[in-house]
Design a protein around this motif. Structure first.
Motif, PDB file in Angstrom:
ATOM      1  N   PRO A  38       0.827  -1.216   0.000  1.00  0.00           N
ATOM      2  CA  PRO A  38       0.000   0.000   0.000  1.00  0.00           C
ATOM      3  C   PRO A  38       0.858   1.262   0.000  1.00  0.00           C
ATOM      4  O   PRO A  38       1.881   1.341   0.675  1.00  0.00           O
ATOM      5  CB  PRO A  38      -0.799  -0.123   1.301  1.00  0.00           C
ATOM      6  CG  PRO A  38      -0.791  -1.570   1.637  1.00  0.00           C
ATOM      7  CD  PRO A  38       0.527  -2.084   1.152  1.00  0.00           C
ATOM      8  N   ARG A  39       0.418   2.256  -0.773  1.00  0.00           N
ATOM      9  CA  ARG A  39       1.128   3.524  -0.848  1.00  0.00           C
ATOM     10  C   ARG A  39       0.610   4.483   0.215  1.00  0.00           C
ATOM     11  O   ARG A  39      -0.567   4.444   0.568  1.00  0.00           O
ATOM     12  CB  ARG A  39       0.931   4.158  -2.236  1.00  0.00           C
ATOM     13  CG  ARG A  39       1.433   3.324  -3.384  1.00  0.00           C
ATOM     14  CD  ARG A  39       1.330   4.112  -4.686  1.00  0.00           C
ATOM     15  NE  ARG A  39      -0.056   4.279  -5.108  1.00  0.00           N
ATOM     16  CZ  ARG A  39      -0.647   3.506  -6.010  1.00  0.00           C
ATOM     17  NH1 ARG A  39       0.006   2.495  -6.552  1.00  0.00           N
ATOM     18  NH2 ARG A  39      -1.898   3.725  -6.361  1.00  0.00           N
ATOM     19  N   LEU A  41      -0.837   8.091   1.399  1.00  0.00           N
ATOM     20  CA  LEU A  41      -1.615   9.104   0.703  1.00  0.00           C
ATOM     21  C   LEU A  41      -0.745  10.326   0.421  1.00  0.00           C
ATOM     22  O   LEU A  41       0.082  10.709   1.252  1.00  0.00           O
ATOM     23  CB  LEU A  41      -2.824   9.516   1.552  1.00  0.00           C
ATOM     24  CG  LEU A  41      -3.950   8.497   1.650  1.00  0.00           C
ATOM     25  CD1 LEU A  41      -4.888   8.850   2.789  1.00  0.00           C
ATOM     26  CD2 LEU A  41      -4.714   8.415   0.336  1.00  0.00           C
ATOM     27  N   LEU A  48      -6.082  10.554  -7.057  1.00  0.00           N
ATOM     28  CA  LEU A  48      -5.431   9.321  -6.616  1.00  0.00           C
ATOM     29  C   LEU A  48      -5.428   8.299  -7.750  1.00  0.00           C
ATOM     30  O   LEU A  48      -6.460   8.064  -8.384  1.00  0.00           O
ATOM     31  CB  LEU A  48      -6.154   8.739  -5.408  1.00  0.00           C
ATOM     32  CG  LEU A  48      -6.094   9.543  -4.107  1.00  0.00           C
ATOM     33  CD1 LEU A  48      -6.983   8.897  -3.046  1.00  0.00           C
ATOM     34  CD2 LEU A  48      -4.658   9.650  -3.601  1.00  0.00           C
ATOM     35  N   TYR A  53      -3.921   2.189  -0.603  1.00  0.00           N
ATOM     36  CA  TYR A  53      -3.255   3.237   0.157  1.00  0.00           C
ATOM     37  C   TYR A  53      -3.311   2.905   1.648  1.00  0.00           C
ATOM     38  O   TYR A  53      -4.190   2.173   2.099  1.00  0.00           O
ATOM     39  CB  TYR A  53      -3.913   4.594  -0.103  1.00  0.00           C
ATOM     40  CG  TYR A  53      -3.705   5.085  -1.512  1.00  0.00           C
ATOM     41  CD1 TYR A  53      -2.655   5.941  -1.823  1.00  0.00           C
ATOM     42  CD2 TYR A  53      -4.555   4.678  -2.538  1.00  0.00           C
ATOM     43  CE1 TYR A  53      -2.459   6.381  -3.129  1.00  0.00           C
ATOM     44  CE2 TYR A  53      -4.363   5.107  -3.840  1.00  0.00           C
ATOM     45  CZ  TYR A  53      -3.309   5.957  -4.131  1.00  0.00           C
ATOM     46  OH  TYR A  53      -3.114   6.384  -5.421  1.00  0.00           O
ATOM     47  N   ARG A  54      -2.387   3.512   2.405  1.00  0.00           N
ATOM     48  CA  ARG A  54      -2.334   3.285   3.847  1.00  0.00           C
ATOM     49  C   ARG A  54      -2.241   4.615   4.581  1.00  0.00           C
ATOM     50  O   ARG A  54      -1.777   5.627   4.023  1.00  0.00           O
ATOM     51  CB  ARG A  54      -1.120   2.428   4.209  1.00  0.00           C
ATOM     52  CG  ARG A  54       0.208   3.140   4.044  1.00  0.00           C
ATOM     53  CD  ARG A  54       1.386   2.265   4.481  1.00  0.00           C
ATOM     54  NE  ARG A  54       2.638   3.002   4.529  1.00  0.00           N
ATOM     55  CZ  ARG A  54       3.431   3.209   3.503  1.00  0.00           C
ATOM     56  NH1 ARG A  54       3.092   2.724   2.323  1.00  0.00           N
ATOM     57  NH2 ARG A  54       4.549   3.909   3.640  1.00  0.00           N
ATOM     58  N   SER A  63      -5.602   0.517   5.924  1.00  0.00           N
ATOM     59  CA  SER A  63      -5.359   0.617   4.491  1.00  0.00           C
ATOM     60  C   SER A  63      -6.678   0.406   3.771  1.00  0.00           C
ATOM     61  O   SER A  63      -7.622  -0.163   4.321  1.00  0.00           O
ATOM     62  CB  SER A  63      -4.323  -0.426   4.037  1.00  0.00           C
ATOM     63  OG  SER A  63      -4.835  -1.744   4.190  1.00  0.00           O
ATOM     64  N   SER A  72      -7.026  12.963  -2.991  1.00  0.00           N
ATOM     65  CA  SER A  72      -6.552  13.130  -1.625  1.00  0.00           C
ATOM     66  C   SER A  72      -6.909  14.517  -1.109  1.00  0.00           C
ATOM     67  O   SER A  72      -7.232  15.430  -1.875  1.00  0.00           O
ATOM     68  CB  SER A  72      -5.043  12.917  -1.565  1.00  0.00           C
ATOM     69  OG  SER A  72      -4.376  13.879  -2.367  1.00  0.00           O
TER      70      SER A  72
END
Length: 224
Positions: A38-39, A41, A48, A53-54, A63, A72
């Protein structure tokens, strides 16, 4: 005279091909692991990319996965994280510590979150709520119901203004409130690693039926 380069034998060629195949598989596996991670934010408001995401600041950490159309927002905090869909719809995660005590003329005082936040919201004098339904988010059980603003007294004036109902204030001073003309689906999780977390799916009332399925897709991917 130059000597000719020896031709590679069949056994050596097979070994080289096997080695290249193994290296390719390892590289592919490593790439897949990097892609699956997970990326965080983005810090600045922006569209996005679809993917997972996390949270970095928000606690309890989580996440989630988004598709197209989400963006975002600035300043993820320890008790607030939210993303937007368009200009008037969004998805909020909030770690609730206090709520505004309702009164006839407005909400001015913060008090500790009640033992039953669901019950408090259901009996709020300025909110109209639907019947709570059981729900599970990321393996944590909770209750889900819709919220709109009930008719407000003429002299009503809260921290957020006249045509809205104050709900809570997060650590950095930002308000969470329910405006008139907007519908919110609240999911109350009263024990996420010992914390009370609300998940809020909100939009203009006229867009609510179209928006909530898209927001629910994100909620269904939440992992704590």
């Amino acid at each position: 005279m130059c000597r000719p380069t020896p031709t590679m034998g069949p056994t050596l060629r097979v070994r080289m091909l096997l080695l290249m195949s193994i290296l390719l598989l390892l590289a592919t596996a490593c790439g897949a692991q990097e892609e699956a991670k997970p990326r965080p934010l983005p810090e600045n408001p922006q569209a996005l990319r679809p993917g997972e995401y996390r949270s970095e600041e928000f606690k309890p950490s989580l996440s989630f996965r988004v598709g197209k159309g989400w963006s975002s927002t600035p300043s993820e905090a320890s008790d607030l994280l939210y993303i937007m869909r368009g200009e008037t719809a969004g998805l909020i995660f909030a770690n609730i510590q206090q709520v505004y005590k309702p009164s006839r003329t407005g909400s001015l005082y913060l008090v500790e979150v009640p033992k039953s936040l669901v019950g408090w919201l259901q009996h709020h004098p300025h909110l109209k709520t639907s019947k709570p339904e059981p729900v599970t988010v990321g393996g944590v059980k909770g209750a889900q119901f819709d919220v709109v603003v009930e008719d407000l007294p003429e002299d009503y004036y809260g921290v957020c203004g006249q045509d809205c109902v104050d709900m809570t204030q997060v650590a950095d001073g930002r308000l969470l409130f329910q405006p008139k003309g907007e519908r919110t689906r609240l999911i109350v999780l009263e024990d996420v690693e010992g914390e009370t977390v609300i998940v809020s799916l909100y939009s203009q009332t006229t867009e609510f039926d179209e928006f909530t399925p898209e927001a629910q897709k994100v909620v269904d991917t939440v992992k704590w």
